[in-house]
Motif scaffolding. Sequence first.
Motif, mmCIF file in Angstrom:
data_model
loop_
_atom_site.group_PDB
_atom_site.id
_atom_site.type_symbol
_atom_site.label_atom_id
_atom_site.label_comp_id
_atom_site.label_asym_id
_atom_site.label_seq_id
_atom_site.Cartn_x
_atom_site.Cartn_y
_atom_site.Cartn_z
ATOM 1 N N MET A 129 0.831 -1.207 0.000
ATOM 2 C CA MET A 129 0.000 0.000 0.000
ATOM 3 C C MET A 129 0.866 1.258 0.000
ATOM 4 O O MET A 129 0.588 2.215 -0.740
ATOM 5 N N ALA A 130 1.907 1.276 0.824
ATOM 6 C CA ALA A 130 2.800 2.441 0.863
ATOM 7 C C ALA A 130 3.463 2.644 -0.494
ATOM 8 O O ALA A 130 3.562 3.775 -0.988
ATOM 9 N N ASP A 131 3.896 1.557 -1.109
ATOM 10 C CA ASP A 131 4.519 1.629 -2.438
ATOM 11 C C ASP A 131 3.526 2.180 -3.463
ATOM 12 O O ASP A 131 3.851 3.071 -4.255
ATOM 13 N N PHE A 132 2.302 1.672 -3.437
ATOM 14 C CA PHE A 132 1.273 2.116 -4.376
ATOM 15 C C PHE A 132 0.951 3.603 -4.158
ATOM 16 O O PHE A 132 0.806 4.358 -5.122
ATOM 17 N N CYS A 133 0.842 4.012 -2.900
ATOM 18 C CA CYS A 133 0.547 5.423 -2.597
ATOM 19 C C CYS A 133 1.670 6.337 -3.082
ATOM 20 O O CYS A 133 1.396 7.432 -3.596
ATOM 21 N N ARG A 134 2.908 5.916 -2.933
ATOM 22 C CA ARG A 134 4.027 6.725 -3.465
ATOM 23 C C ARG A 134 3.848 6.956 -4.960
ATOM 24 O O ARG A 134 4.065 8.063 -5.457
ATOM 25 N N LYS A 135 3.424 5.925 -5.667
ATOM 26 C CA LYS A 135 3.193 6.050 -7.109
ATOM 27 C C LYS A 135 2.044 7.030 -7.388
ATOM 28 O O LYS A 135 2.117 7.823 -8.331
ATOM 29 N N LEU A 136 1.001 6.987 -6.576
ATOM 30 C CA LEU A 136 -0.121 7.905 -6.758
ATOM 31 C C LEU A 136 0.313 9.354 -6.509
ATOM 32 O O LEU A 136 -0.083 10.266 -7.240
ATOM 33 N N PHE A 137 1.131 9.561 -5.493
ATOM 34 C CA PHE A 137 1.612 10.916 -5.206
ATOM 35 C C PHE A 137 2.513 11.428 -6.326
ATOM 36 O O PHE A 137 2.458 12.597 -6.687
ATOM 37 N N LYS A 138 3.316 10.552 -6.891
ATOM 38 C CA LYS A 138 4.158 10.954 -8.021
ATOM 39 C C LYS A 138 3.316 11.338 -9.238
ATOM 40 O O LYS A 138 3.760 12.121 -10.069
ATOM 41 N N LYS A 139 2.093 10.779 -9.330
ATOM 42 C CA LYS A 139 1.183 11.118 -10.436
ATOM 43 C C LYS A 139 0.381 12.391 -10.138
ATOM 44 O O LYS A 139 -0.467 12.764 -10.926
ATOM 45 N N GLY A 140 0.603 12.998 -8.965
ATOM 46 C CA GLY A 140 -0.062 14.252 -8.649
ATOM 47 C C GLY A 140 -1.211 14.180 -7.661
ATOM 48 O O GLY A 140 -1.830 15.209 -7.362
ATOM 49 N N ILE A 151 -10.119 -4.686 12.506
ATOM 50 C CA ILE A 151 -8.907 -4.241 13.196
ATOM 51 C C ILE A 151 -7.630 -4.582 12.424
ATOM 52 O O ILE A 151 -6.651 -3.850 12.509
ATOM 53 N N PHE A 152 -7.642 -5.669 11.666
ATOM 54 C CA PHE A 152 -6.442 -6.034 10.910
ATOM 55 C C PHE A 152 -6.178 -5.027 9.800
ATOM 56 O O PHE A 152 -5.036 -4.610 9.589
ATOM 57 N N ALA A 153 -7.226 -4.612 9.096
ATOM 58 C CA ALA A 153 -7.053 -3.610 8.046
ATOM 59 C C ALA A 153 -6.630 -2.279 8.654
ATOM 60 O O ALA A 153 -5.710 -1.623 8.141
ATOM 61 N N ILE A 154 -7.256 -1.885 9.746
ATOM 62 C CA ILE A 154 -6.914 -0.606 10.383
ATOM 63 C C ILE A 154 -5.457 -0.615 10.826
ATOM 64 O O ILE A 154 -4.729 0.370 10.641
ATOM 65 N N ARG A 155 -5.006 -1.719 11.371
ATOM 66 C CA ARG A 155 -3.604 -1.833 11.791
ATOM 67 C C ARG A 155 -2.672 -1.727 10.582
ATOM 68 O O ARG A 155 -1.646 -1.055 10.622
ATOM 69 N N ALA A 156 -3.037 -2.378 9.479
ATOM 70 C CA ALA A 156 -2.211 -2.320 8.266
ATOM 71 C C ALA A 156 -2.160 -0.900 7.719
ATOM 72 O O ALA A 156 -1.092 -0.411 7.334
ATOM 73 N N TYR A 157 -3.306 -0.214 7.681
ATOM 74 C CA TYR A 157 -3.321 1.164 7.181
ATOM 75 C C TYR A 157 -2.477 2.072 8.069
ATOM 76 O O TYR A 157 -1.758 2.935 7.575
ATOM 77 N N THR A 158 -2.569 1.871 9.375
ATOM 78 C CA THR A 158 -1.769 2.679 10.301
ATOM 79 C C THR A 158 -0.281 2.451 10.048
ATOM 80 O O THR A 158 0.499 3.402 9.997
ATOM 81 N N LYS A 159 0.109 1.201 9.857
ATOM 82 C CA LYS A 159 1.522 0.895 9.568
ATOM 83 C C LYS A 159 1.967 1.508 8.253
ATOM 84 O O LYS A 159 3.144 1.843 8.085
ATOM 85 N N ALA A 160 1.035 1.666 7.306
ATOM 86 C CA ALA A 160 1.361 2.274 6.012
ATOM 87 C C ALA A 160 1.388 3.801 6.095
ATOM 88 O O ALA A 160 1.725 4.465 5.118
ATOM 89 N N GLY A 161 1.038 4.367 7.256
ATOM 90 C CA GLY A 161 1.113 5.810 7.452
ATOM 91 C C GLY A 161 -0.207 6.550 7.452
ATOM 92 O O GLY A 161 -0.245 7.771 7.607
#
Length: 167
Positions: free
Chosen positions: A106-117, A130-140
């Motif tokens: 997810m962090a990698d994908f988001c970096r690509k989205l930010f590079k696209k503007g 809770i598992f998804a929320i924990r993963a999203y939190t870890k991704a920033g």
Amino acid sequence: MTDYGFRPVTAADLTLLAEWLEQPHVRRWWSEPEEALVSIGEHLRDPLVEPYIVMLDGRDFAFIQVADLDGEDDAALDGQPQGTCGIDQFIGIETLLGKGHGPAFMADFCRKLFKKGKNRVLVDPHPDNIFAIRAYTKAGFQRLGETNTNYGRALLMALDRQENDRL
């Protein structure tokens, strides 16, 4: 470092996605497999939603889609900055759960989205997931608060471009 790749979903991928959507760990949080598959198939022709297969060292293992939320007709999303998109994803292979792949891709994908503007990426997990929320939190991602979206109860979480600089 783990190598993640993202390739656009094609009609040929729908069989694989159907298998993943039937998995209990996916089915619990996604709609009925048949409905989800129809929706993904419709997105193959929708310029506002882009579905991708996520690869781990060249092997298909997860799904992610990004939706342009500018102009989205959902009161729960009012007030979002221009350049906001939303992502939904799941890991299809159960043995790869709990190994840190979700936050990492997810962090990698988001970096690509930010590079696209893009300026903000939103996620809207069910507050009980809770598992998804924990993963999203870890991704920033940061919590914005609970709300009711067009799809039901959700905890809105956001990752903004400037926050992504630390990823």
